[in-house]
Write a protein that holds these residues in place. Structure first.
Motif, PDB file in Angstrom:
ATOM      1  N   MET A   1       0.851  -1.183   0.000  1.00  0.00           N
ATOM      2  CA  MET A   1       0.000   0.000   0.000  1.00  0.00           C
ATOM      3  C   MET A   1       0.892   1.241   0.000  1.00  0.00           C
ATOM      4  O   MET A   1       1.874   1.326   0.743  1.00  0.00           O
ATOM      5  N   ALA A   2       0.565   2.171  -0.813  1.00  0.00           N
ATOM      6  CA  ALA A   2       1.394   3.367  -0.962  1.00  0.00           C
ATOM      7  C   ALA A   2       1.404   4.175   0.316  1.00  0.00           C
ATOM      8  O   ALA A   2       0.445   4.229   1.060  1.00  0.00           O
ATOM      9  N   ARG A   3       2.535   4.826   0.577  1.00  0.00           N
ATOM     10  CA  ARG A   3       2.684   5.660   1.756  1.00  0.00           C
ATOM     11  C   ARG A   3       2.942   7.089   1.306  1.00  0.00           C
ATOM     12  O   ARG A   3       3.532   7.337   0.273  1.00  0.00           O
ATOM     13  N   ARG A   4       2.516   8.022   2.118  1.00  0.00           N
ATOM     14  CA  ARG A   4       2.750   9.417   1.810  1.00  0.00           C
ATOM     15  C   ARG A   4       3.438  10.068   2.998  1.00  0.00           C
ATOM     16  O   ARG A   4       3.183   9.720   4.147  1.00  0.00           O
ATOM     17  N   GLU A   5       4.306  10.980   2.719  1.00  0.00           N
ATOM     18  CA  GLU A   5       5.038  11.671   3.773  1.00  0.00           C
ATOM     19  C   GLU A   5       4.904  13.168   3.562  1.00  0.00           C
ATOM     20  O   GLU A   5       5.149  13.677   2.475  1.00  0.00           O
ATOM     21  N   ARG A   6       4.461  13.854   4.586  1.00  0.00           N
ATOM     22  CA  ARG A   6       4.326  15.301   4.480  1.00  0.00           C
ATOM     23  C   ARG A   6       5.337  15.965   5.400  1.00  0.00           C
ATOM     24  O   ARG A   6       5.659  15.446   6.466  1.00  0.00           O
ATOM     25  N   VAL A   7       5.838  17.102   4.987  1.00  0.00           N
ATOM     26  CA  VAL A   7       6.857  17.822   5.741  1.00  0.00           C
ATOM     27  C   VAL A   7       6.235  19.088   6.302  1.00  0.00           C
ATOM     28  O   VAL A   7       5.668  19.889   5.564  1.00  0.00           O
ATOM     29  N   LEU A   8       6.338  19.241   7.595  1.00  0.00           N
ATOM     30  CA  LEU A   8       5.828  20.423   8.255  1.00  0.00           C
ATOM     31  C   LEU A   8       6.996  21.336   8.601  1.00  0.00           C
ATOM     32  O   LEU A   8       7.901  20.935   9.328  1.00  0.00           O
ATOM     33  N   ARG A   9       6.982  22.535   8.075  1.00  0.00           N
ATOM     34  CA  ARG A   9       8.035  23.494   8.373  1.00  0.00           C
ATOM     35  C   ARG A   9       7.454  24.622   9.209  1.00  0.00           C
ATOM     36  O   ARG A   9       6.424  25.173   8.883  1.00  0.00           O
ATOM     37  N   MET A  10       8.153  24.939  10.261  1.00  0.00           N
ATOM     38  CA  MET A  10       7.704  26.002  11.141  1.00  0.00           C
ATOM     39  C   MET A  10       8.867  26.967  11.363  1.00  0.00           C
ATOM     40  O   MET A  10       9.957  26.555  11.725  1.00  0.00           O
ATOM     41  N   SER A  11       8.644  28.238  11.154  1.00  0.00           N
ATOM     42  CA  SER A  11       9.687  29.231  11.368  1.00  0.00           C
ATOM     43  C   SER A  11       9.049  30.550  11.749  1.00  0.00           C
ATOM     44  O   SER A  11       8.344  31.159  10.949  1.00  0.00           O
ATOM     45  N   VAL A  12       9.292  30.963  12.997  1.00  0.00           N
ATOM     46  CA  VAL A  12       8.783  32.260  13.434  1.00  0.00           C
ATOM     47  C   VAL A  12       9.772  33.370  13.133  1.00  0.00           C
ATOM     48  O   VAL A  12       9.428  34.550  13.222  1.00  0.00           O
ATOM     49  N   GLU A  13      11.013  33.012  12.798  1.00  0.00           N
ATOM     50  CA  GLU A  13      12.004  34.049  12.551  1.00  0.00           C
ATOM     51  C   GLU A  13      12.051  34.494  11.094  1.00  0.00           C
ATOM     52  O   GLU A  13      12.624  35.534  10.780  1.00  0.00           O
ATOM     53  N   GLN A  14      11.440  33.723  10.189  1.00  0.00           N
ATOM     54  CA  GLN A  14      11.462  34.117   8.786  1.00  0.00           C
ATOM     55  C   GLN A  14      10.823  35.488   8.561  1.00  0.00           C
ATOM     56  O   GLN A  14      11.353  36.298   7.791  1.00  0.00           O
ATOM     57  N   PRO A  15       9.692  35.800   9.223  1.00  0.00           N
ATOM     58  CA  PRO A  15       9.164  37.169   9.068  1.00  0.00           C
ATOM     59  C   PRO A  15      10.124  38.242   9.552  1.00  0.00           C
ATOM     60  O   PRO A  15      10.105  39.365   9.037  1.00  0.00           O
ATOM     61  N   LEU A  16      10.965  37.913  10.532  1.00  0.00           N
ATOM     62  CA  LEU A  16      11.942  38.899  11.018  1.00  0.00           C
ATOM     63  C   LEU A  16      12.960  39.236   9.930  1.00  0.00           C
ATOM     64  O   LEU A  16      13.371  40.400   9.798  1.00  0.00           O
ATOM     65  N   TRP A  17      13.355  38.228   9.152  1.00  0.00           N
ATOM     66  CA  TRP A  17      14.307  38.489   8.072  1.00  0.00           C
ATOM     67  C   TRP A  17      13.677  39.373   6.998  1.00  0.00           C
ATOM     68  O   TRP A  17      14.328  40.281   6.469  1.00  0.00           O
ATOM     69  N   ARG A  18      12.406  39.115   6.688  1.00  0.00           N
ATOM     70  CA  ARG A  18      11.736  39.967   5.700  1.00  0.00           C
ATOM     71  C   ARG A  18      11.602  41.400   6.210  1.00  0.00           C
ATOM     72  O   ARG A  18      11.780  42.363   5.447  1.00  0.00           O
ATOM     73  N   ALA A  19      11.290  41.539   7.490  1.00  0.00           N
ATOM     74  CA  ALA A  19      11.182  42.878   8.072  1.00  0.00           C
ATOM     75  C   ALA A  19      12.534  43.583   8.069  1.00  0.00           C
ATOM     76  O   ALA A  19      12.628  44.795   7.826  1.00  0.00           O
ATOM     77  N   LEU A  20      13.610  42.820   8.331  1.00  0.00           N
ATOM     78  CA  LEU A  20      14.950  43.416   8.338  1.00  0.00           C
ATOM     79  C   LEU A  20      15.332  43.915   6.947  1.00  0.00           C
ATOM     80  O   LEU A  20      15.920  44.998   6.807  1.00  0.00           O
ATOM     81  N   ALA A  21      15.005  43.145   5.917  1.00  0.00           N
ATOM     82  CA  ALA A  21      15.317  43.577   4.550  1.00  0.00           C
ATOM     83  C   ALA A  21      14.598  44.886   4.222  1.00  0.00           C
ATOM     84  O   ALA A  21      15.193  45.823   3.659  1.00  0.00           O
ATOM     85  N   GLY A  22      13.328  44.973   4.589  1.00  0.00           N
ATOM     86  CA  GLY A  22      12.606  46.219   4.356  1.00  0.00           C
ATOM     87  C   GLY A  22      13.157  47.369   5.168  1.00  0.00           C
ATOM     88  O   GLY A  22      13.244  48.514   4.680  1.00  0.00           O
ATOM     89  N   TYR A  23      13.552  47.086   6.403  1.00  0.00           N
ATOM     90  CA  TYR A  23      14.115  48.134   7.271  1.00  0.00           C
ATOM     91  C   TYR A  23      15.399  48.702   6.682  1.00  0.00           C
ATOM     92  O   TYR A  23      15.622  49.922   6.698  1.00  0.00           O
ATOM     93  N   ARG A  24      16.248  47.831   6.155  1.00  0.00           N
ATOM     94  CA  ARG A  24      17.527  48.302   5.604  1.00  0.00           C
ATOM     95  C   ARG A  24      17.308  49.225   4.400  1.00  0.00           C
ATOM     96  O   ARG A  24      17.981  50.242   4.262  1.00  0.00           O
TER      97      ARG A  24
END
Length: 412
Positions: free
Chosen positions: A1-24
């Protein structure tokens, strides 16, 4: 029987990097705009023009560098901080002494804080303390005297950057904890699913071999004894299981990563649309098993219908195993407004009080996993009522709305 694998990515700091780019970008434009309005007041404006050209090119060209933690390397941080500190010291060359002493801004102005914040997001509060201290010392040297405004700005940058760095460290620790919890949950759900499948097949066969071998005797008895030992070992393995070590992404910008195993994908030959539960329960009807069902189809999404039918099968297996082959059983299917209720009742000796808890402690998970576990995964429940000497009744309830939504999501 086929199996499926899902990847859960969680990052609360990624928005900080986007904010830093805009700030600069915004602070670079602010510094250039402020210089343009005060151009006539500079002693050597050409020095400032050259510096701002370098600052503009550097800020725009390095935007990918502040997109995530992997791109923001130590070498980039060192050069970025050096450009900020150089701009502070060049203020003494480009601007007049009077303007500097009166509290005029440095050439990079508040752009410098962006460099310090990059240290904070990348390395935490210790890196932030190092960068903000370097900026503080350079500002004091540029001013010549520790004026009140200078000290105020220095302390503000120092405290803010360290606080942000500390928050980032706490966020990363929380991500790892959440990742671990999600992986344990995924591993537990998979172990329970395997326990149900094994109980419905392998364990039942081993138990039957053990009983028949004891009745036949001779070499069959020895075979039955070995089957019994393997049944106990397999029950222990299924009920215990191992939870794999949590896996975290090497790229900190991606946050914590959990590999969660989904339920098995349906076979290509199996229908994906809703199923009539009556068709799945019909094979259970026999001489000693009476099936009562509505005249209209009892429609459920295919996964829910199959799991409910498997739970009914597990309940009947328990009847045959504990009440004997001569016991009678009744299956009643009720299609209610908001749920489907299936009741399995028998006329066996019933279950003594505390026997289910004892069986679960011994690794016998027929009721705990094959019945209750299946219904719990469907958002429903299983209620077991048993009186010694008067038989046992198992009521299985599956809510319609939740499982219809699941079926629609799975068909997309």
């Amino acid at each position: 029987m086929a199996r499926r694998e899902r990847v859960l990515r969680m990052s609360v700091e990624q928005p900080l990097w986007r904010a830093l780019a805009g700030y600069r970008v915004l602070t670079m434009l602010y510094a250039v705009g402020f210089f343009a309005t005060a151009y006539d007041g500079f002693a050597r404006p050409w020095v400032a023009v050259v510096y701002y050209c370098v600052l503009f090119v550097w800020t725009v060209a390095t935007l990918p560098r502040v997109a995530n933690a992997a791109s923001c390397t130590r070498g980039f941080l060192a050069v970025d901080l050096a450009i900020a500190l150089t701009g502070i010291m060049l203020t003494t060359v480009a601007d007049s002494h009077v303007r500097i002493q009166s509290g005029g801004p440095t050439l990079p102005s508040i752009w410098t804080a962006g460099s310090v914040l990059a240290f904070a997001i990348k390395g935490g509060w210790r890196w932030a303390a190092f960068a903000s201290t370097a900026v503080a010392v350079t500002n004091l040297v540029e001013r010549g005297t520790p004026a009140r405004d200078t000290v105020h700005n220095v302390v503000l940058v120092w405290v803010a950057s360290i606080a942000i760095g500390y928050v980032v460290e706490v966020a990363r620790a929380s991500e790892r904890t959440l990742a671990r919890a999600l992986e344990i949950e995924a591993a537990t759900r998979e172990r329970e699913r395997l326990a149900r499948d094994i109980h419905d097949s392998v364990l039942q066969v081993l138990a039957m071999v053990q009983r028949r071998g004891a009745v036949i005797g001779g070499e069959a008895a020895e075979l039955g004894r070995m089957a019994g030992e393997q049944e106990v070992a397999l029950r222990t393995l299924v009920s215990g299981g191992l939870v794999p070590v949590s896996r975290v992404s090497r790229d900190a910008a991606d946050g914590a990563v959990v590999y969660a195993v989904d339920e098995p994908a349906p076979e290509e030959s199996e229908p994906e649309g809703p199923l009539d539960l009556r068709a799945l329960l019909a094979p259970f009807a026999a001489a000693r098993v009476n099936l009562a069902e509505p005249g209209a189809p009892v429609v459920l999404p295919a996964p829910a219908a199959r799991e409910l039918a498997a739970a009914v099968g597990a309940a009947l297996d328990n009847v045959r195993r504990h009440a004997g082959d001569d016991a009678r059983a009744w299956i009643l299917v009720e299609d209610e407004l908001d749920a489907v209720v299936v009741t399995v009742r028998d006329d066996g000796p019933g279950i003594p009080e505390g026997r289910l808890a004892q069986a679960e402690g011994e690794g016998r998970l027929g009721v705990a996993q094959s019945i209750r576990g299946r219904l719990r995964d469907l958002g429903g429940g299983a209620e077991l009522i048993s009186t010694p000497g008067q038989g046992t009744e198992v009521e299985l309830t599956v809510p319609k709305e939740k499982n219809v939504q699941r079926g629609k999501a799975g068909s997309r």
